[in-house]
Design a protein around this motif. Structure first.
Motif, mmCIF file in Angstrom:
data_model
loop_
_atom_site.group_PDB
_atom_site.id
_atom_site.type_symbol
_atom_site.label_atom_id
_atom_site.label_comp_id
_atom_site.label_asym_id
_atom_site.label_seq_id
_atom_site.Cartn_x
_atom_site.Cartn_y
_atom_site.Cartn_z
ATOM 1 N N UNK A 113 1.100 -1.085 0.101
ATOM 2 C CA UNK A 113 0.045 0.024 -0.093
ATOM 3 C C UNK A 113 0.920 1.339 -0.103
ATOM 4 N N UNK A 114 2.116 1.184 0.470
ATOM 5 C CA UNK A 114 2.870 2.195 0.828
ATOM 6 C C UNK A 114 3.443 2.850 -0.983
ATOM 7 N N UNK A 170 3.297 6.876 -1.943
ATOM 8 C CA UNK A 170 4.548 7.596 -2.455
ATOM 9 C C UNK A 170 3.927 8.287 -3.740
ATOM 10 N N UNK A 171 3.166 7.708 -4.343
ATOM 11 C CA UNK A 171 2.391 8.239 -5.417
ATOM 12 C C UNK A 171 1.693 9.581 -5.342
ATOM 13 N N UNK A 172 1.294 9.551 -4.144
ATOM 14 C CA UNK A 172 0.098 10.601 -3.966
ATOM 15 C C UNK A 172 1.136 11.755 -3.208
ATOM 16 N N UNK A 173 2.332 11.630 -3.038
ATOM 17 C CA UNK A 173 3.249 12.588 -2.179
ATOM 18 C C UNK A 173 3.473 12.452 -0.928
ATOM 19 N N UNK A 174 2.859 11.461 -0.287
ATOM 20 C CA UNK A 174 2.835 11.331 1.004
ATOM 21 C C UNK A 174 3.695 10.240 1.697
ATOM 22 N N UNK A 175 3.979 10.194 2.856
ATOM 23 C CA UNK A 175 4.822 9.015 3.706
ATOM 24 C C UNK A 175 4.568 8.946 5.055
ATOM 25 N N UNK A 176 4.635 8.041 5.829
ATOM 26 C CA UNK A 176 4.305 7.778 7.141
ATOM 27 C C UNK A 176 5.030 8.752 7.948
ATOM 28 N N UNK A 228 -5.695 10.288 1.049
ATOM 29 C CA UNK A 228 -6.021 10.072 -0.590
ATOM 30 C C UNK A 228 -5.523 9.001 -1.115
ATOM 31 N N UNK A 229 -4.233 8.336 -0.771
ATOM 32 C CA UNK A 229 -3.789 7.257 -1.327
ATOM 33 C C UNK A 229 -4.588 6.094 -0.952
ATOM 34 N N UNK A 230 -4.895 5.947 0.439
ATOM 35 C CA UNK A 230 -5.510 5.001 0.820
ATOM 36 C C UNK A 230 -7.022 4.755 0.717
ATOM 37 N N UNK A 231 -7.620 5.924 0.497
ATOM 38 C CA UNK A 231 -8.937 5.955 0.093
ATOM 39 C C UNK A 231 -9.121 5.387 -1.513
ATOM 40 N N UNK A 287 -1.263 11.183 -8.318
ATOM 41 C CA UNK A 287 -1.497 12.627 -8.495
ATOM 42 C C UNK A 287 -0.055 13.398 -8.235
ATOM 43 N N UNK A 288 1.060 12.870 -7.550
ATOM 44 C CA UNK A 288 2.047 13.666 -7.484
ATOM 45 C C UNK A 288 3.194 12.830 -8.408
ATOM 46 N N UNK A 289 3.044 12.032 -9.142
ATOM 47 C CA UNK A 289 3.848 11.199 -10.128
ATOM 48 C C UNK A 289 3.958 9.888 -9.851
ATOM 49 N N UNK A 290 5.295 9.310 -10.384
ATOM 50 C CA UNK A 290 5.659 8.097 -10.377
ATOM 51 C C UNK A 290 6.089 7.764 -8.678
ATOM 52 N N UNK A 291 5.637 6.645 -8.346
ATOM 53 C CA UNK A 291 6.413 6.148 -6.895
ATOM 54 C C UNK A 291 6.171 4.808 -7.126
#
Length: 415
Positions: free
Chosen positions: A203-204, A208-214, A231-234, A296-300
């Motif tokens: 799931x991580x 990363x693709x949404x521009x977030x991290x834990x 946003x990523x998990x939803x 949304x924030x690119x490749x990850x």
């Protein structure tokens, strides 16, 4: 595990004959010109190396490379395959008699860096290692060890299912919207469009693709309860509820590769290790791997890696670094790739690797934009709790899960 404060004697150890880079190789790493010089035992030394081997091929390849260095250097190396790597590492550190050189997993690195178990070093050509991998083995601004190899996640597609659904190469998804669309077309009463392994190690990638991290970039504070992670998990949860994504435990599978191999899912998200599993367990499976779609924030993607750790208690640190240098050349990394399927951590080896293993190009591409694991001490139980709360992913209360993680992580980090 607790440790006593290390004496100043180690920091003032004799300088070895091997030259070690005084400065970090770019990427914003701390200038290490004040790093301790390595201890150098006089005369031929006998180094102890501890590895966690994937099997006979890896063991034989590592032993052969270590023997070759020993022959040219006049030293000796004893390679031991750990039956329980973490337990044996911890016991060695606690006794003050650890192996000189060892595999150090990225997920445990920060704990050992914090407690003083590791001797920090860099090879002269440190810049050649992917920056993301160097960052993974950096704690409080200091890089501690050289990345050994790495794996990333890609998207596997069952080509028979793809063709049957009327999809072509033009439909290979490059965005979240396209991934959702093709997964719906691939979903049948017997097969989920996309099967995903349980937990943040899959799931991580969406995070990363949404521009977030834990955690925040410096690893000092939690950042899961944020719009990007939410946003990523939803996005994944919405598709799980719709039925076109399913988690591997919904498919009665131990991991995404099993669901994919048994054709319970038409696509999955796994690393380059799936090649071996498919060859051994599902020889009739027809599939291809592509890069994960951008968010949304690119490749990850996620990176899984180990480094060559050197013990702070080693009396032959200079010789240990010289051994790591030999084990880390582009030529030796490519030999390891041939022997047991790992991807080189050196950028200079990428083109030759892709030429020999073109099917792995999507994985090697992740070296440029992948993210390492949670890199902070004391997080093992916090991550385990997070994963347990995500096991029933379709029914998980995501706001509560993320708030709880931030609370627990904050406590572990002393915030």
């Amino acid at each position: 595990m607790t440790r006593t404060t290390r004496s100043a004697a180690l920091a003032l150890a004799l300088t070895g004959a091997l030259s070690i880079s005084a400065c970090g190789g770019g990427g914003g790493f701390e200038d290490q010109s004040t790093s301790s010089a390595p201890a150098s035992a006089s005369g031929p030394v006998q180094l102890q190396m501890l590895i966690a081997s994937s099997g006979d091929a890896e063991t034989a390849a590592v032993k052969a490379a270590a023997d070759a260095w020993a022959k040219t250097s006049g030293n000796t190396v004893t390679v031991t395959v750990a039956s329980d790597m973490q337990q044996q590492l911890a016991q060695g550190f606690a006794s003050g008699k650890p192996a000189d050189v060892f595999y150090m997993d990225a997920s445990r690195f920060a704990d050992y860096a914090k407690n003083g178990s590791l001797f920090p070093y860099q090879l002269d050509d440190n810049d050649d290692f992917y920056e993301s991998l160097r960052k993974t083995f950096t704690y409080e601004g200091k890089q501690y060890c050289s990345p050994k190899d790495f794996s990333t996640l890609g998207l596997q597609i069952n080509t028979d299912s793809w063709t049957k659904a009327g999809l072509t190469d033009a439909d290979v998804p490059t965005t979240w919207e396209e991934l959702e669309a093709v997964s719906k077309k691939l979903t049948t009463k017997d097969q989920a469009g996309l099967g995903i392994g349980v937990g943040i190690d899959r799931l991580g990638a969406f995070v990363v693709q949404s521009g977030g991290w834990w955690l925040k970039d410096d690893g000092t504070a939690a950042s899961a309860n944020t719009p990007e992670v939410t946003q990523a998990l939803e996005y994944v949860q919405k598709n799980v509820k719709a039925g076109n994504f399913q988690m591997s435990n919904q498919l009665d599978s131990g991991w995404g590769g099993e669901a994919f191999g048994t054709k319970k899912s038409a696509m999955t998200i796994e690393g380059n290790w799936i090649k071996g599993a498919a060859k051994n367990d599902y020889p009739d499976l027809k599939y291809k791997t592509v890069e994960l779609p951008a968010g949304p924030k690119g490749k990850g993607t996620l990176q899984f890696t180990q480094c060559w750790g050197i013990a702070a208690d080693s009396k032959a640190q200079a010789q240990a670094v010289d051994l790591v240098k030999a084990m880390s050349t582009a030529e030796q990394q490519l030999a390891f790739a041939d022997a047991f399927g790992v991807m080189p951590s050196r950028q200079s080896a990428a083109e030759q690797y892709k030429s020999k293993f073109p099917e792995d190009a999507p994985f090697i591409a992740g070296g440029e934009y992948g993210h390492g694991p949670i890199n902070a001490p004391g997080m093992e139980q916090v991550v385990a709790d997070l994963n347990s709360k995500l096991e029933n992913f379709g029914g998980a209360n995501l706001p509560d899960v993320l708030k709880t993680f931030d609370t627990n992580a904050g406590a572990a980090l002393g915030k």
